[in-house]
Every structure is written in C-alpha cells, then in structure tokens.
Design an enzyme around this catalytic site. Sequence first.
Site, PDB file in Angstrom:
ATOM      1  N   GLY A 156       0.044   4.378  -0.257  1.00 37.89           N
ATOM      2  CA  GLY A 156      -0.584   5.861   0.040  1.00 37.89           C
ATOM      3  C   GLY A 156       0.412   6.535   0.729  1.00 37.89           C
ATOM      4  O   GLY A 156       1.742   6.384   0.658  1.00 37.89           O
ATOM      5  N   ASN A 160      -8.416   8.221  16.116  1.00 38.32           N
ATOM      6  CA  ASN A 160      -9.154   8.647  14.991  1.00 38.32           C
ATOM      7  C   ASN A 160     -10.664   8.677  14.943  1.00 38.32           C
ATOM      8  O   ASN A 160     -11.122   9.460  13.834  1.00 38.32           O
ATOM      9  CB  ASN A 160      -8.952   7.044  14.067  1.00 38.32           C
ATOM     10  N   GLY A 173       0.917  -1.185  -0.014  1.00 35.70           N
ATOM     11  CA  GLY A 173       0.017  -0.066  -0.148  1.00 35.70           C
ATOM     12  C   GLY A 173       0.924   0.937  -0.144  1.00 35.70           C
ATOM     13  O   GLY A 173       1.385   1.736   0.877  1.00 35.70           O
ATOM     14  N   ASN A 194      -1.910  18.466   8.796  1.00 38.25           N
ATOM     15  CA  ASN A 194      -2.458  17.591   8.094  1.00 38.25           C
ATOM     16  C   ASN A 194      -3.751  17.348   7.665  1.00 38.25           C
ATOM     17  O   ASN A 194      -4.952  17.851   8.455  1.00 38.25           O
ATOM     18  CB  ASN A 194      -2.055  16.148   8.753  1.00 38.25           C
ATOM     19  N   LYS A 199      -5.550   0.803   3.170  1.00 40.15           N
ATOM     20  CA  LYS A 199      -6.663   1.444   3.939  1.00 40.15           C
ATOM     21  C   LYS A 199      -7.227   0.061   4.387  1.00 40.15           C
ATOM     22  O   LYS A 199      -7.155  -0.862   3.805  1.00 40.15           O
ATOM     23  CB  LYS A 199      -7.578   1.937   2.965  1.00 40.15           C
ATOM     24  N   GLY A 249       2.362   4.767   3.543  1.00 40.55           N
ATOM     25  CA  GLY A 249       3.273   3.792   2.972  1.00 40.55           C
ATOM     26  C   GLY A 249       4.461   4.564   2.510  1.00 40.55           C
ATOM     27  O   GLY A 249       5.599   3.790   2.510  1.00 40.55           O
ATOM     28  N   SER A 285      -6.630  14.851   7.009  1.00 37.78           N
ATOM     29  CA  SER A 285      -6.613  13.346   7.487  1.00 37.78           C
ATOM     30  C   SER A 285      -6.789  12.611   6.411  1.00 37.78           C
ATOM     31  O   SER A 285      -7.394  12.948   5.601  1.00 37.78           O
ATOM     32  CB  SER A 285      -7.897  13.150   8.819  1.00 37.78           C
ATOM     33  N   SER A 286      -6.487  11.458   6.772  1.00 41.06           N
ATOM     34  CA  SER A 286      -6.706  10.357   5.723  1.00 41.06           C
ATOM     35  C   SER A 286      -8.179  10.100   5.027  1.00 41.06           C
ATOM     36  O   SER A 286      -8.351  10.123   3.993  1.00 41.06           O
ATOM     37  CB  SER A 286      -6.275   9.093   6.194  1.00 41.06           C
ATOM     38  N   LYS A 295      -5.146   4.438  19.635  1.00 38.50           N
ATOM     39  CA  LYS A 295      -5.127   5.252  17.966  1.00 38.50           C
ATOM     40  C   LYS A 295      -6.518   5.107  17.456  1.00 38.50           C
ATOM     41  O   LYS A 295      -7.096   6.107  17.070  1.00 38.50           O
ATOM     42  CB  LYS A 295      -4.236   4.287  17.235  1.00 38.50           C
TER      43      LYS A 295
HETATM   44  O1  PAF Z   1      -5.718   9.026   9.637  1.00 40.95           O
HETATM   45  C1  PAF Z   1      -5.195   9.890   9.840  1.00 40.95           C
HETATM   46  O2  PAF Z   1      -4.935  10.860   8.940  1.00 40.95           O
HETATM   47  C2  PAF Z   1      -4.004   9.788  10.914  1.00 40.95           C
HETATM   48  O3  PAF Z   1      -4.080   8.599  11.730  1.00 40.95           O
HETATM   49  C3  PAF Z   1      -4.216  10.944  11.866  1.00 40.95           C
HETATM   50  C4  PAF Z   1      -3.215  10.671  13.141  1.00 40.95           C
HETATM   51  C5  PAF Z   1      -5.450  11.321  12.456  1.00 40.95           C
HETATM   52  C6  PAF Z   1      -3.415  12.054  11.542  1.00 40.95           C
HETATM   53  O4  PAF Z   1      -3.963  12.747  10.261  1.00 40.95           O
END
Ligand code: PAF
Length: 307
Positions: free
Chosen positions: A9, A191, A7, A255, A79, A12, A257-258, A187
């Site tokens: 992404g 999320n 993966g 960021n 994912k 990765g 997020s994913s 974690k």
């Molecule tokens: O999924 C995500 O994006 C990450 O796990 C996190 C820690 C929320 C940072 O963006």
Amino acid sequence: MKIAVVGAGAMGCLYGAKLSAVESNQVTLLDVWQEHVDAINVNGLEMEEKGEILNYGQLMATSNPASVGPVDLAIIFVKSTLTAAAMESNQAVFGPETIALTLQNGLGNVDIISSHINPDHVLAGTTAHGATMLGPGKIRHAGFGKTIIGELNGQLTERISLVEGLFQEAGLETEVSDNVVGLIWDKLLVNTGINALTGLTGLENGKLLQYPEILQLMEEAVREGLEVAHALGIRLNIPDGVSHTKEVCQATAANRSSMLQDITNGKQTEIDMINGAIVREGEKAGVSTPVNHTLTNLIKFLQRNVK
Ligand code: PAF
C-alpha cells in the site's frame, strides 16, 4: 540486507522505496495487486514528495513470495484486517532467522504475527508518516514524522539498533523505545481521533481542525481512548493524546488518511482495530465509549457501500 515489505500500500511503498535507495539493501514489495506490482517492476516506483517526482527503479515487487524466499527483515504493512491472511500467504519469506517488524495501525497485530512465527522474532513500532496511493506504481509522501520501534520486552538489543540504523541510513528519522505497548496505544489514540472522522467527512487530516463541530468529536474520541488506556494501566509515552493528535493532523495536513482512502476505494477499513478496539477495551475496563461506538457504527455502515 535482504528485506521484504509485506503489503505494498502507500505506506509499504514509502518504506520500501526509501530502504531500496541504500545500495547494500535488496528490497522486495509483496502484494496481490498485480497491476501495481507490474507497474513498479516496469517503471520503478514513482513518489511525489515535497513537489518533486522521485523514481525508485531499484525497488522490486512480486505477488509470489516463494520467488523471494527467506529474508533478514520482513516489514509488515498490510491493513490490520489482513494481517492473519498475509502471514499465511507469505510464509515463504519467513525463515528461522527472519525478524518481523510491524508498523501497522491498530491494536492486535503483534499477537497475530506472533501466532504465525517465533514470537521472539517480532518487533513492533509506529510511524508518523502519511502516504497516499495515487494509482498503480505511484504514491504521494504526504506527511512526515518519526518512526519509533522497539523490542516487545523493552530491551535495547543489537538487532533493534541495527534496524534503527538501517532506517536512519534510508533517511527515515527513527528512535528506539523501551515501551512498545505504550507506543502502539499512542498511535492508536491518534488514529482514533483522525481516521474515522476523515472517512466520514471526506476531509484531509489538516482540515479536521478547521471545523469546531468535528474538532469536538476528535477531542471526545481521543479522551475516551485515554480514559480506557488509564483504566487498563497502559503506560503511554505521550500523556497529552489530544494535543498530539492535533499536531499529527498538522504534520500530515495534506494527507487523506488510510481510512478515507479505504472508504473512497470501496475497501474494508481498519475500524474494528481502531475505534472498535477502544470500544472493546473500554468494555473490559468498565469505561463507556459512546463517541467511539458511534464512529465505529457509522464507518461500518459506510463500508457496506450501500447505494
Ligand atoms: O492511518 C493514517 O492515515 C495515518 O496513521 C495517519 C497518521 C492518521 C496519517 O494519515
């Protein structure tokens, strides 16, 4: 060490790139996105990090796992919606001695991976890094944090220390934990508080803290998750999940997020393995989770891409 990252992404690519910078490692990214694979092989992986552009030309990529063959370590980074499919299509990299490490988001990946290879060869962990896919062969390292890994039975083995050393050598701050289930839940709670809300609002992680009406939902979603974890008897490593989620928002402030990236790119999200998992586990434990239920349904509607 011969390493495959299953993966390619943003996350990765981040781990693959860092590990490939250590001369003794031979790292290949496995992905079905051919344009991305070709860009990495032609130009190297380009990573934007702290205002600098870094290039990882020694990193290899392929969409053909048979061309890689069995590796020493396979890091699973697809994912969580794709874990089963990726384990099936990438069988060629799993030899009798291959160790698999999942650093994915969400609940359920360890069980899926363990049903495809010898469960004794599965390690798990979490990452607090954040990364954004910018385009074929290009990512941004947008959040920094620890990687925590462990054996499923909690033992401190030679191989877990070896992986810890491998990551440290690559500049990835890493610790070993004897409580992997707790880690995955720590974690999961992060999320639970960040991903759906960023997907729904379009905000970067750090901005979630700036709006009281959003912050309140974050706190309530994580509190529900904490209640479920307590009811199930999960031993969390981080007892104050609400404060920790806010800290992660700050550490990964820039960021997207994913889940926000998935929504933007019209892809299926990991909602069923995150807020949806809290709802399911809550039902088992007799804990009601209305905020997580609402967030789950709203994201499910969004990912239908109704125009
Ligand atoms: O999924 C995500 O994006 C990450 O796990 C996190 C820690 C929320 C940072 O963006």
